[in-house]
Structures are given as C-alpha cells and as structure tokens.
Design a protein around this motif. Structure first.
Motif, PDB file in Angstrom:
ATOM      1  N   MET A   1     -10.569  28.218  -0.484  1.00  0.00           N
ATOM      2  CA  MET A   1     -11.423  29.454  -0.573  1.00  0.00           C
ATOM      3  C   MET A   1     -11.126  30.173  -1.983  1.00  0.00           C
ATOM      4  SD  MET A   1     -11.491  31.001   3.328  1.00  0.00           S
ATOM      5  CE  MET A   1      -9.454  30.748   3.351  1.00  0.00           C
ATOM      6  N   LEU A   2     -10.052  29.634  -2.702  1.00  0.00           N
ATOM      7  CA  LEU A   2      -9.680  30.049  -3.735  1.00  0.00           C
ATOM      8  C   LEU A   2     -10.246  29.429  -5.114  1.00  0.00           C
ATOM      9  CD1 LEU A   2      -6.025  31.166  -3.158  1.00  0.00           C
ATOM     10  CD2 LEU A   2      -7.868  32.607  -2.766  1.00  0.00           C
ATOM     11  N   ASN A   3     -10.729  28.327  -4.808  1.00  0.00           N
ATOM     12  CA  ASN A   3     -11.004  27.347  -6.038  1.00  0.00           C
ATOM     13  C   ASN A   3     -12.347  26.934  -5.545  1.00  0.00           C
ATOM     14  OD1 ASN A   3     -10.486  25.930  -8.578  1.00  0.00           O
ATOM     15  ND2 ASN A   3      -9.947  24.007  -7.307  1.00  0.00           N
ATOM     16  N   PRO A   4     -13.426  27.501  -6.005  1.00  0.00           N
ATOM     17  CA  PRO A   4     -13.543  28.718  -6.643  1.00  0.00           C
ATOM     18  C   PRO A   4     -13.404  29.648  -5.685  1.00  0.00           C
ATOM     19  CG  PRO A   4     -15.774  27.383  -6.300  1.00  0.00           C
ATOM     20  CD  PRO A   4     -14.800  26.461  -5.876  1.00  0.00           C
ATOM     21  N   ILE A   5     -13.455  30.779  -6.234  1.00  0.00           N
ATOM     22  CA  ILE A   5     -13.324  32.058  -5.382  1.00  0.00           C
ATOM     23  C   ILE A   5     -14.878  32.544  -5.179  1.00  0.00           C
ATOM     24  CG2 ILE A   5     -12.972  33.763  -7.325  1.00  0.00           C
ATOM     25  CD1 ILE A   5     -11.485  34.088  -3.747  1.00  0.00           C
ATOM     26  N   LYS A   6     -15.271  32.831  -4.083  1.00  0.00           N
ATOM     27  CA  LYS A   6     -16.564  32.987  -3.655  1.00  0.00           C
ATOM     28  C   LYS A   6     -16.868  34.651  -2.803  1.00  0.00           C
ATOM     29  CE  LYS A   6     -18.275  28.394  -3.563  1.00  0.00           C
ATOM     30  NZ  LYS A   6     -18.992  27.502  -2.524  1.00  0.00           N
ATOM     31  N   SER A   7     -15.858  34.732  -2.220  1.00  0.00           N
ATOM     32  CA  SER A   7     -15.568  35.919  -1.463  1.00  0.00           C
ATOM     33  C   SER A   7     -14.626  37.176  -2.088  1.00  0.00           C
ATOM     34  CB  SER A   7     -15.218  35.570  -0.005  1.00  0.00           C
ATOM     35  OG  SER A   7     -15.035  36.898   0.977  1.00  0.00           O
ATOM     36  N   ARG A   8     -15.294  38.325  -2.233  1.00  0.00           N
ATOM     37  CA  ARG A   8     -14.744  39.506  -2.723  1.00  0.00           C
ATOM     38  C   ARG A   8     -13.570  39.863  -1.516  1.00  0.00           C
ATOM     39  NH1 ARG A   8     -15.208  42.077  -7.029  1.00  0.00           N
ATOM     40  NH2 ARG A   8     -17.457  41.025  -7.423  1.00  0.00           N
ATOM     41  N   LEU A   9     -13.792  39.721  -0.436  1.00  0.00           N
ATOM     42  CA  LEU A   9     -12.954  40.146   0.601  1.00  0.00           C
ATOM     43  C   LEU A   9     -11.628  39.090   0.508  1.00  0.00           C
ATOM     44  CD1 LEU A   9     -12.116  41.710   3.090  1.00  0.00           C
ATOM     45  CD2 LEU A   9     -13.383  40.020   4.606  1.00  0.00           C
ATOM     46  N   ILE A  10     -11.743  37.690   0.487  1.00  0.00           N
ATOM     47  CA  ILE A  10     -10.648  36.824   0.280  1.00  0.00           C
ATOM     48  C   ILE A  10      -9.965  37.150  -0.958  1.00  0.00           C
ATOM     49  CG2 ILE A  10      -9.961  34.552   0.002  1.00  0.00           C
ATOM     50  CD1 ILE A  10     -10.993  35.075   2.809  1.00  0.00           C
ATOM     51  N   ARG A  11     -10.593  37.344  -2.044  1.00  0.00           N
ATOM     52  CA  ARG A  11     -10.017  37.916  -3.206  1.00  0.00           C
ATOM     53  C   ARG A  11      -8.845  39.195  -2.992  1.00  0.00           C
ATOM     54  NH1 ARG A  11     -10.089  41.043  -8.110  1.00  0.00           N
ATOM     55  NH2 ARG A  11      -9.878  39.603  -9.992  1.00  0.00           N
ATOM     56  N   ASN A  12      -9.531  40.215  -2.540  1.00  0.00           N
ATOM     57  CA  ASN A  12      -8.422  41.252  -2.136  1.00  0.00           C
ATOM     58  C   ASN A  12      -7.438  40.995  -1.092  1.00  0.00           C
ATOM     59  OD1 ASN A  12     -10.416  42.773  -3.957  1.00  0.00           O
ATOM     60  ND2 ASN A  12     -11.743  43.526  -2.243  1.00  0.00           N
ATOM     61  N   ILE A  13      -7.633  40.449  -0.278  1.00  0.00           N
ATOM     62  CA  ILE A  13      -6.511  40.080   0.796  1.00  0.00           C
ATOM     63  C   ILE A  13      -5.736  39.232  -0.171  1.00  0.00           C
ATOM     64  CG2 ILE A  13      -6.099  38.480   2.804  1.00  0.00           C
ATOM     65  CD1 ILE A  13      -8.926  39.289   4.060  1.00  0.00           C
ATOM     66  N   THR A  14      -6.213  38.103  -0.805  1.00  0.00           N
ATOM     67  CA  THR A  14      -4.977  37.576  -1.509  1.00  0.00           C
ATOM     68  C   THR A  14      -4.067  38.077  -2.519  1.00  0.00           C
ATOM     69  OG1 THR A  14      -6.522  35.376  -1.691  1.00  0.00           O
ATOM     70  CG2 THR A  14      -4.704  35.482  -3.023  1.00  0.00           C
ATOM     71  N   PHE A  15      -4.972  39.205  -3.240  1.00  0.00           N
ATOM     72  CA  PHE A  15      -4.152  39.944  -4.308  1.00  0.00           C
ATOM     73  C   PHE A  15      -3.064  41.111  -3.249  1.00  0.00           C
ATOM     74  CE2 PHE A  15      -7.003  38.548  -7.565  1.00  0.00           C
ATOM     75  CZ  PHE A  15      -5.944  38.109  -8.400  1.00  0.00           C
ATOM     76  N   TYR A  16      -3.615  41.473  -2.151  1.00  0.00           N
ATOM     77  CA  TYR A  16      -2.458  42.185  -1.415  1.00  0.00           C
ATOM     78  C   TYR A  16      -1.090  41.460  -1.112  1.00  0.00           C
ATOM     79  CZ  TYR A  16      -0.478  44.514   2.587  1.00  0.00           C
ATOM     80  OH  TYR A  16       0.622  45.267   3.343  1.00  0.00           O
ATOM     81  N   PHE A  17      -1.430  40.244  -0.685  1.00  0.00           N
ATOM     82  CA  PHE A  17      -0.117  39.486  -0.824  1.00  0.00           C
ATOM     83  C   PHE A  17       0.699  39.202  -2.170  1.00  0.00           C
ATOM     84  CE2 PHE A  17      -2.460  38.406   3.163  1.00  0.00           C
ATOM     85  CZ  PHE A  17      -1.314  38.494   4.019  1.00  0.00           C
ATOM     86  N   VAL A  18      -0.044  39.147  -3.290  1.00  0.00           N
ATOM     87  CA  VAL A  18       0.455  38.773  -4.355  1.00  0.00           C
ATOM     88  C   VAL A  18       1.043  40.022  -4.877  1.00  0.00           C
ATOM     89  CG1 VAL A  18       0.007  38.400  -6.877  1.00  0.00           C
ATOM     90  CG2 VAL A  18      -1.129  36.882  -5.026  1.00  0.00           C
TER      91      VAL A  18
END
Length: 280
Positions: free
Chosen positions: A148-165
């Motif tokens: 889901m990150l490669n490539p990133i298509k969902s802004r929600l997944i992106r924001n969730i991922t960066f929350y953990f980062v």
C-alpha cells in the motif's frame, strides 16, 4: 560473553537484513524503505508497550543496569528498533510467501529459546505459541502494508503511516535520556520510576503526534508547521514547572528542546520527500 553482546548480535542480524533488502530492491525508493522501517518499528514499540510495559509478560536481561525495568527498556530499544523492522523489510521487499514467513517465524522461536536458555531473557506468563502467532501475523501484515506504500495511493494510509513514523522520531530520545539519567517524568503511575516515566510520556506523545500529523500532513501551509514546536516547548515547560519533568546531572530544558525540535524537523523533512502522492 556478556548479555548485552547477544543483543548486539541480534541487532546486527536485523540491520543486515535491512541493508540486504534495500540493496537488492533497487526499484523501491530509499525514502519509502526508511518510512516503512520507522513504521514497523513503531508497531513493535506500541505492541511491546502493552505486552511488556503494562502486562509484564517477560523480561530482558541485558546485564547493563541493576534496575529490571531499565534493562527492559534497553532490550526493547535494541531489538524492536533493529531486528523486528529488519525482518519485516526482508519479507516485504522480497515478497516472501507463507513458507518463508513460517521459516522466519521458526528462526524467531529458535532465538527466543536460545535467549531463555542462556539467561538473557525470561518468560513471566508469556508462551512460545504467542511469539509464533504474533511474529507470523506481523510479517504477513508488514508484507500487505508495504504494497500500500509502494506506490502510495491513499492519503489516509499516508497520514496513518506518518503518525507511526512521527511517534518513533519524537519518542526515541526520551528513553535514551531516561537510561542516561538525564531526565524522567515523576507521575507515580507505577512503583518503578523507569516504568512510570515511560508509561506517562508514551501516552502523552501518542496524543501529541496527532497534532504533529494534523499540522504537517494535513494543513499544508508552512506556518502551521510552527505549532508542533510551540506545543513541544510549552508542554515540556509546563511539565517541568509542575515538577513532573525532572532534569538531572546538569541537563536542562534547552538541551531537551534541541532534541525535541530536531525530531520534529527530521519528521518534516521525511514527510516532505517521502510517499509522494501522484497528481491525477
């Protein structure tokens, strides 16, 4: 061999798996690997916060500190920041199937067995099958999430991922300073100072990161990025004035803020250049 060297050896294996996977998978951006590494690190941190920190399922015996929870924190930092994300990248980057995932799970169980027998780790109520189930699930989840990150298509997944980062970057200096005896949080949430301090700041920063994500990832104007710096400073300043944040051995709030601000700046840079959404 001193206990801590076994922890270093396991960490080297994890880092080796990471380097091997990144080198082999030239088609994936390095920034994506970095984000995924930090993401999976945070997953293991949060999981162990509950299993080890709250439920006291097992204990690490690093041999460095006399306090049992200081040993737990050190063991946690070493293993959950190297070995677990390293094998997650190995599985995800190489698209390993269930057979390989099962084999890696067996390796985990073998390492756990050897650590128990050598006395550098002990079970309280934890069982081998729990390790096996969670490691297998973690590897499968990591593989699915990486797609889901490669490539990133969902802004929600992106924001969730960066929350953990963001959480990993904000939190990492805190236990290090605690172990070095520079600062701690005096809240008496538990009898042990190391555990009590960690429980408080862990929960505190889980909330603080929500503000960081909202200001950096959602509100795109540059001036909103100043808010996390203000929250960090005033939050820690108020905690210090309330005698919750205790600074020791010549350490002061300025030094803590330099580390805090460095973490925020690092996050802003990573967020800017990683997991870029394609413009339709």
């Amino acid at each position: 061999m001193a206990n801590i060297y076994w922890y270093y050896l396991i960490a080297i294996i994890g880092l080796g798996a990471t380097v091997f996977s990144i080198y082999k998978k030239q088609t994936v951006k390095r920034s994506t690997f970095l984000v995924f590494y930090l993401f999976t690190t945070c997953i293991t941190w949060i999981g162990e916060f509950f299993v080890l920190g709250l439920l006291d399922a097992y204990a690490y015996k690093t041999g460095i500190f006399s306090d049992p929870w200081a040993q737990n924190i050190l063991g946690h930092l070493i293993l959950n920041s190297t070995f677990y994300p390293g094998t997650a990248i190995l599985v995800a980057a190489n698209c390993l199937g269930y057979g390989w995932i099962s084999f890696i799970t067996i390796i985990y169980l073998l390492i756990e067995y050897l650590c128990l027998k050598s006395g550098i780790y002990e079970h309280h109520w934890w069982k081998y099958y729990m390790t096996g189930f969670l490691i297998f699930f973690f590897q499968v989840f990591s593989k699915k999430y990486f797609t889901m990150l490669n490539p990133i298509k969902s802004r929600l997944i992106r924001n969730i991922t960066f929350y953990f980062v963001g959480f990993v970057l904000l939190h990492y200096p805190i236990p290090v300073l605690l172990l070095l005896g520079k600062q701690y949080y005096n809240v008496n949430w538990a009898e042990n100072l190391y555990l009590s301090s960690t429980m408080f700041i862990f929960a505190y920063q889980l909330i603080e990161v929500i503000i960081l994500i909202y200001c950096v990832c959602i509100l795109k104007k540059w001036y909103f990025k100043l808010i996390p710096f203000c929250i960090a400073f005033f939050g820690q300043y108020i905690l210090m004035k309330l005698n919750i944040l205790v600074l020791k051995d010549g350490w002061n709030l300025l030094y803590s803020m330099i580390l805090y601000f460095s973490s925020i700046v690092t996050f802003i840079i990573i967020e800017k250049y990683s997991l870029k959404m394609k413009v339709q």
